[in-house]
Design a protein around this motif. Structure first.
Motif, PDB file in Angstrom:
ATOM      1  N   ALA A 117      71.189  42.873  26.910  1.00 51.28           N
ATOM      2  CA  ALA A 117      70.106  43.846  26.722  1.00 51.28           C
ATOM      3  C   ALA A 117      69.060  43.778  27.834  1.00 51.28           C
ATOM      4  O   ALA A 117      68.082  44.527  27.809  1.00 51.28           O
ATOM      5  N   GLY A 118      69.250  42.879  28.798  1.00 53.66           N
ATOM      6  CA  GLY A 118      68.300  42.757  29.896  1.00 53.66           C
ATOM      7  C   GLY A 118      66.998  42.103  29.498  1.00 53.66           C
ATOM      8  O   GLY A 118      65.932  42.447  30.024  1.00 53.66           O
ATOM      9  N   VAL A 119      67.069  41.123  28.576  1.00 55.29           N
ATOM     10  CA  VAL A 119      65.871  40.466  28.062  1.00 55.29           C
ATOM     11  C   VAL A 119      65.833  39.016  28.540  1.00 55.29           C
ATOM     12  O   VAL A 119      66.802  38.268  28.353  1.00 55.29           O
ATOM     13  N   ASN A 120      64.728  38.611  29.160  1.00 53.66           N
ATOM     14  CA  ASN A 120      64.523  37.213  29.526  1.00 53.66           C
ATOM     15  C   ASN A 120      64.398  36.369  28.255  1.00 53.66           C
ATOM     16  O   ASN A 120      63.956  36.868  27.209  1.00 53.66           O
ATOM     17  N   VAL A 121      64.758  35.097  28.339  1.00 57.56           N
ATOM     18  CA  VAL A 121      64.730  34.222  27.170  1.00 57.56           C
ATOM     19  C   VAL A 121      63.977  32.939  27.479  1.00 57.56           C
ATOM     20  O   VAL A 121      64.202  32.302  28.513  1.00 57.56           O
ATOM     21  N   VAL A 122      63.080  32.554  26.559  1.00 57.70           N
ATOM     22  CA  VAL A 122      62.531  31.201  26.522  1.00 57.70           C
ATOM     23  C   VAL A 122      62.920  30.637  25.161  1.00 57.70           C
ATOM     24  O   VAL A 122      62.599  31.231  24.128  1.00 57.70           O
ATOM     25  N   THR A 123      63.628  29.515  25.159  1.00 59.12           N
ATOM     26  CA  THR A 123      64.142  28.964  23.908  1.00 59.12           C
ATOM     27  C   THR A 123      63.635  27.551  23.671  1.00 59.12           C
ATOM     28  O   THR A 123      63.419  26.795  24.628  1.00 59.12           O
ATOM     29  N   ILE A 124      63.466  27.193  22.396  1.00 58.50           N
ATOM     30  CA  ILE A 124      63.096  25.826  22.050  1.00 58.50           C
ATOM     31  C   ILE A 124      64.332  24.969  21.796  1.00 58.50           C
ATOM     32  O   ILE A 124      64.193  23.806  21.406  1.00 58.50           O
TER      33      ILE A 124
END
Length: 378
Positions: A117-124
């Protein structure tokens, strides 16, 4: 690049992917900010079809409710995971804050949806702090996917902020380092059933070391997943310009001295059964610098509390430098570290980017808040 100040109306569009304890608290923090807009909430199981406001009303203080009821974002509906691709394409968030599972293997489906979807991700997800060596094939696969889609993937959370980023800052005051040693303790009941099971909560000692039963105590070169401090040790090696030789782990169960109730697994743990896991990871480098990381994740008995402490030893200054935290608010700091990285996700190189390659996380800026602290003076 998206930019926002207290005076502009350009907002960072955020999706909350996963809607357990962590992202519910994340939502409350984001609603206090004037530079952010929550545009999507995706849940694997619970609260689907309800509005963000309906969910957050439960368990909120009177002051929090006053703040929540003044936000238009409260009408965002919680979407089921199966519809994640559709909602991300409709709402076009700049970044997704992903709080579901701990390993890159477990969150791969969620990562794929975001990247497509072209979305950047920051994950825990703890492994994503530095998964290049703990899951090299899957990490390379996700790195390539995010590069192809021109977006970034970053792992953050408590260990990124309170262990790694602070220790890296402290390293600037060392002329030469011979050893880094430290660790952390946390209450697994704060993070849900999946994490508690991964720590062996409720197992007998034989089960803890039984690979066939999925016991977390098995240690080998091919054993997976690795511990959190395995990943943070190798983050430190990269951040300090060291050449990795190997990392070794020793795991042992923590045992209940008296019967203790685990909220995460929903039952009492008799004396003698496992309340969690202790790990010591030791990393050796070509330069001779040794890194020792210790983690203790368990269900707490009366009087136990979180702690976090790291220290450089030897070298110059010869006395070393260190810091310690007593009873840090680990879940809250997990969220704030992640929020501190979300703007960096837009500025980072594409692909999987470990935070040793990024500047320190964004600092506190009071102008970005809609109002004073919840419960404080207006």
């Amino acid at each position: 690049m998206v930019e926002a100040t207290a005076e502009t109306t350009v907002l960072l569009r955020v999706a909350l992917y996963g809607f357990g304890n962590q992202n519910k608290e994340m939502a409350k923090l984001l609603l206090e900010r004037r530079d952010v807009e929550i545009v999507a909430v995706i849940s694997n199981q619970s609260n689907v079809g309800r509005t963000l406001g309906e969910v957050l009303d439960e368990g909120s203080t009177e002051d929090q409710l006053e703040l929540l009821h003044n936000s238009t974002e409260l009408q965002v509906k919680v979407t089921r995971g199966a519809d994640a691709a559709q909602i991300l394409n409709e709402t076009r968030p700049h970044v997704a804050l992903l709080s579901t599972f701990s390993t890159i293997v477990d969150i791969e489906p969620h990562l794929r949806v975001c990247a497509e979807a072209g979305v950047n991700v920051v994950t825990i997800a703890e492994e994503l702090l530095f998964s290049w060596t703990s899951a090299p094939a899957k990490t390379k696969e996700m790195d390539l996917l995010f590069k192809q889609k021109n977006v970034s993937l970053i792992g953050s959370g408590f260990i990124d902020g309170a262990c790694c980023d602070l220790t890296r800052t402290m390293a600037a005051m060392m002329h030469r380092v011979e050893k880094l040693e430290g660790g952390l303790q946390y209450n697994v009941d704060h993070y849900g059933k999946v994490l508690a099971i991964a720590h062996g909560v409720g197992l007998g000692e034989e089960e803890f070391f039984d690979a066939g039963a999925g016991g977390p105590g098995v240690v080998s070169a091919s054993a997976y997943p690795k511990s959190y401090v395995y990943n943070s040790n190798e983050w430190f090696a990269a951040a300090l310009g060291l050449t990795l030789v190997k990392t070794e782990e020793v795991r042992s169960p923590t045992k209940a001295k008296v019967e203790v109730f685990s909220e995460a697994i929903g039952r009492a743990i008799p004396a003698g059964q496992c309340t969690g896991m202790a790990v010591t990871a030791t990393t050796f480098t070509e330069e001779g610098v040794v890194i020792v990381g210790k983690q203790v994740g368990k269900c707490y008995e009366a009087g136990e509390e979180d702690w976090n402490a790291w220290r450089f030893e030897g070298g110059n200054p010869s006395a070393g430098i260190g810091f310690s935290m007593t009873a840090p608010p680990t879940p809250a700091m997990t969220n704030m570290a992640t929020i501190g990285r979300m703007w960096q996700a837009l500025e980072a190189p594409t692909g999987y980017v470990t935070t040793d390659r990024l500047p320190s996380m964004a600092g506190y800026d009071h102008k970005k808040l809609r109002r004073g602290p919840v419960g404080g003076h207006r």
